[in-house]
Write a protein that holds these residues in place. Structure first.
Motif, PDB file in Angstrom:
ATOM      1  N   CYS A 166      80.832  15.464  38.450  1.00 19.56           N
ATOM      2  CA  CYS A 166      82.167  16.059  38.341  1.00 19.56           C
ATOM      3  C   CYS A 166      82.811  15.730  36.995  1.00 19.56           C
ATOM      4  O   CYS A 166      83.504  16.566  36.402  1.00 19.56           O
TER       5      CYS A 166
ATOM      6  N   CYS B  82      76.478  18.910  43.435  1.00 20.33           N
ATOM      7  CA  CYS B  82      76.792  18.348  42.110  1.00 20.33           C
ATOM      8  C   CYS B  82      75.811  18.860  41.057  1.00 20.33           C
ATOM      9  O   CYS B  82      76.200  19.266  39.954  1.00 20.33           O
TER      10      CYS B  82
ATOM     11  N   ASN C 281      88.060  16.485  42.594  1.00 22.52           N
ATOM     12  CA  ASN C 281      86.849  15.837  43.089  1.00 22.52           C
ATOM     13  C   ASN C 281      86.740  14.405  42.599  1.00 22.52           C
ATOM     14  O   ASN C 281      86.237  13.519  43.306  1.00 22.52           O
TER      15      ASN C 281
ATOM     16  N   SER D   7      90.285  20.782  46.597  1.00 24.73           N
ATOM     17  CA  SER D   7      89.372  20.971  45.471  1.00 24.73           C
ATOM     18  C   SER D   7      88.462  22.169  45.697  1.00 24.73           C
ATOM     19  O   SER D   7      88.256  22.987  44.787  1.00 24.73           O
TER      20      SER D   7
ATOM     21  N   TYR E  48      87.565  20.289  39.891  1.00 25.57           N
ATOM     22  CA  TYR E  48      86.658  19.167  39.633  1.00 25.57           C
ATOM     23  C   TYR E  48      87.418  17.883  39.341  1.00 25.57           C
ATOM     24  O   TYR E  48      86.936  16.786  39.661  1.00 25.57           O
TER      25      TYR E  48
ATOM     26  N   ALA F  56      89.397  16.813  49.016  1.00 26.55           N
ATOM     27  CA  ALA F  56      88.155  17.585  48.908  1.00 26.55           C
ATOM     28  C   ALA F  56      88.376  19.037  49.324  1.00 26.55           C
ATOM     29  O   ALA F  56      87.835  19.965  48.696  1.00 26.55           O
TER      30      ALA F  56
ATOM     31  N   HIS G 274      77.949  11.896  42.491  1.00 28.80           N
ATOM     32  CA  HIS G 274      78.979  12.938  42.589  1.00 28.80           C
ATOM     33  C   HIS G 274      80.015  12.780  41.481  1.00 28.80           C
ATOM     34  O   HIS G 274      80.408  13.764  40.830  1.00 28.80           O
TER      35      HIS G 274
END
Length: 409
Positions: free
Chosen positions: A174, A93, A208, A243, A205, A240, A170
């Protein structure tokens, strides 16, 4: 209808994406960038890209259940993979934010605001990593969980805070990164490959954020006594993985796209010169010798050089009067000025080749007409040679008496 009858976990199982797929894509992106990163290591932007891709690969390698079990077994500490994976994710991150700050502001930006933003990201996310390990040491998590650790320990003291901390860190990173990217996408004057790469990064993102939301909802549900673990164990992992694929392709696309575009442009230029090259071979003998390992750029340069080398001595055979009449004739036939110049030059060169084949070289080494424009526009002339019907029409009209040309104007 069968899919609609499935429970959410079963339905999501139909769309399972192995973690090794995004790992392979991220590794490919890293390998593509690696030579440039090594060669220009002092460039902060390239270091940020390399660090981000390396951390992203590390996240997916160490977050697979098999690797989690191996690390736990190797260290002899149940669930020690949890703070390790959380730390990698948090560092990822932070590297995302550092990359966008460096990329967006430019490598030459050394303003106080940029330095302050970099220091803020490094200090905050370093502190988060340290806190994650402290909380794990304070927590009691004796039961190894390979897939559902977040929800299994959602109500355990200190583990609860650790899980919440990494998810919030996180999500914040994002959110900021995606906002910066989408603001950047709307900037005017961006290269098309860069714009599409940024769009893929922004989509990655945003996914995410869906990952974080799924995890947080599942954890909060545990706090309230409900069970929505499937959001964490079945929805979040494929989100995930998708992503990561989008982010990797987003990094690859500007580099690979520009590379392929440049290669295509060089090959197209080489192919466009073929008609003029073949014509010059009839006037100058053998052409360029074939070299198996020559790059496309070298082949293009050698073809251009050969054409110009043959055109220079051929220039003394050019009929400037014919060139002027051919240009006027091409305009009279409705061709735009640029096309008319190319057709007139093609007519002049064809005439010069014929003149040279019929008679000997001039006895005196007189200078021919100025060929500066002709040498510069060999691509347009070669494209004109692909239209023999148009050339013959212009040539026939240019060869007629001057008053006949005037009638057609």
């Amino acid at each position: 209808m069968t899919l609609l009858a499935l429970d959410p976990p079963d339905l999501l199982g139909e769309f399972y994406i192995s973690f090794w797929i995004p790992t392979a894509v991220l590794t490919a992106a890293l390998l593509i960038k690696l030579p440039t990163i090594v060669r220009l290591w002092r460039d902060p932007l390239l270091r940020a890209v390399g660090g981000l891709l390396l951390l992203a690969c590390g996240v997916f390698v160490f977050c697979t259940p098999s690797t989690i079990a191996a690390v736990n077994r190797l260290t002899g500490v149940p669930n020690i993979s949890a703070p390790w994976c959380y730390s990698l994710l948090t560092a990822f991150c932070g590297s995302c934010l550092l990359l966008i700050i460096t990329w967006r502001n430019g490598r030459s930006d050394r303003s106080a605001a940029t330095r302050r933003a970099v220091r803020w990201v490094l200090s905050v996310y370093s502190a988060v990593v340290v806190t994650l390990w402290v909380l794990f040491l304070l927590a009691d998590a004796p039961v190894e969980r390979l897939r559902d650790l977040d929800t299994y320990y959602a109500t355990t003291p200190f583990m609860r805070e650790e899980i919440l901390l990494y998810l919030v860190a996180h999500a914040v990173a994002c959110l900021i990164t995606s906002r910066l990217i989408w603001n950047w996408v709307r900037t005017e004057g961006l290269d098309a490959w860069l714009r599409w790469g940024l769009k893929l990064l922004g989509a990655g993102y945003l996914l995410n954020l869906i990952f974080d939301a799924s995890k947080l909802v599942a954890v909060v549900a545990r706090w309230t006594g409900r069970n929505l673990d499937w959001l964490s164990t079945d929805l979040a992992p494929p989100v995930a993985a998708l992503s990561a694929i989008l982010i990797a392709v987003g990094f690859i696309l500007p580099h690979a796209g520009q590379y392929l575009h440049d290669r295509w442009r060089v090959r197209l230029a080489h192919r466009e010169l073929r008609p003029l090259y073949l014509l010059m071979r009839t006037a100058g003998g053998e052409g360029v010798p074939f070299v198996l390992r020559a790059t496309p750029e070298l082949r293009l340069t050698r073809r251009e050089t050969f054409i110009r080398d043959v055109l220079l001595p051929l220039a003394r055979h050019l009929d400037t009067g014919l060139g002027r009449r051919a240009y006027e004739a091409a305009l009279g036939l409705g061709h735009p000025p640029e096309r008319a110049r190319a057709l007139a030059a093609a007519v002049s060169i064809l005439d010069a080749v014929e003149r040279r084949s019929r008679g000997p070289e001039p006895a005196e080494a007189t200078a021919g007409p100025d060929t500066t424009n002709l040498l510069r526009e060999i691509g347009a002339v070669s494209r004109a040679l692909r239209s023999p019907d148009e050339i013959e029409a212009v040539r026939a009209l240019a060869a007629a008496p001057a008053e006949s040309v005037a009638v057609h104007e």
